[in-house]
Design an enzyme around this catalytic site. Sequence first.
Site, PDB file in Angstrom:
ATOM      1  N   GLY A 148      -4.883  -7.086  -9.422  1.00  0.00           N
ATOM      2  CA  GLY A 148      -3.983  -7.583 -10.446  1.00  0.00           C
ATOM      3  C   GLY A 148      -2.580  -7.770  -9.907  1.00  0.00           C
ATOM      4  CB  CYS A 149       0.242  -9.788 -11.188  1.00  0.00           C
ATOM      5  SG  CYS A 149       0.127  -9.391 -12.954  1.00  0.00           S
ATOM      6  CE1 TYR A 150       4.469  -5.908 -14.344  1.00  0.00           C
ATOM      7  CE2 TYR A 150       2.592  -6.138 -15.830  1.00  0.00           C
ATOM      8  CZ  TYR A 150       3.952  -6.262 -15.586  1.00  0.00           C
ATOM      9  OH  TYR A 150       4.793  -6.729 -16.565  1.00  0.00           O
TER      10      TYR A 150
END
Length: 343
Positions: A148-150
């Site tokens: 994921g991005c985070y």
Amino acid sequence: MITAGIVGGTGYTGVELLRLLAGHPQVTLEVITSRVQAGQPVSAIYPNLRGHLDLAFSEPDPAALGACDVVFFATPNGTAMEMAPGLIERGARVIDLGADFRIRDLDVWSQWYGMTHQCPELAAEAIYGLPERHREAIRGARLVANPGCYPTAVQLGLIPLLETGAVDTSNIVADAKSGASGAGRQPRQHTLLCEAGENFHAYGASGHRHLPEIRQGLMEAAGGEVGLTFVPHLVPMVRGIHATLYARLHDPATDLQALYEQRFADEPFVDVLPPGSHPETRTVRGSNMVRIAVHRPAGGDMALVLAVEDNLVKGAAGQAVQNMNLMFDLPEVMGLQGIPVLP
């Protein structure tokens, strides 16, 4: 040439993947699916691709997708786990940009994503696609779970501290901000201009679905339990993530700059900035780069790490292409060497 298919090509992550693959010198895009836009030329939906991609969206066809060398899923959670087994049986390799295969404990996955996992056998086989941690395993993978991005920004920011045992792992804080594109292209009230513009707010403070993914990666790096507080925020910009990370040093004399420079010296997409720097999201816009700066405020025992990335590139589509390059024994940076767009 590598033949590629994309399932779910109409969202922000999908179009970023299209942009990168259309310019990749060793990739031929064969299939782009969308049930809603089937029959429509891609350039009619995304005019930035006009002249670069002469394909139309089509209904998902397992035979056409299975004939590709690699299939990317840029779909809502729950889609890849239904289709991936059949595609892998046909010989395709799969990169899932969703969350279906990121969390190893499927009970935890079901708790956070609200559904029962459909293919636990593949979930056990999937390789978590953070190249800076799992490069060699990714090379031989049939199925890669794109982070994921985070989780990408937070893990890369903290890994050097955890791998070396430099910090107290009982109380780590990740304070992260994201642009509105991280919420996807589907209309939602909180991302409307009148709601998000001139506004700044936290969300998911009592628990965010990226928390178990981040904790899993940090525990692996630390070799034990990690106490993590993770709070995401929405900021009024289109793309970009800024993560501010806090951890208490065992030894305040630790040379943080040297630690990070040594750990990431050979990483093509991690840039450790000079001492005293403060990275900005605009310096990574449109690129696969993560920029990191480290500080020890007031000469105390707190390590402060600042990490920025483009949530749609290194936080999603760019990292997926990086993983594809590894899986097919191509130069890792191929198709990802564009200079960030500034201003």
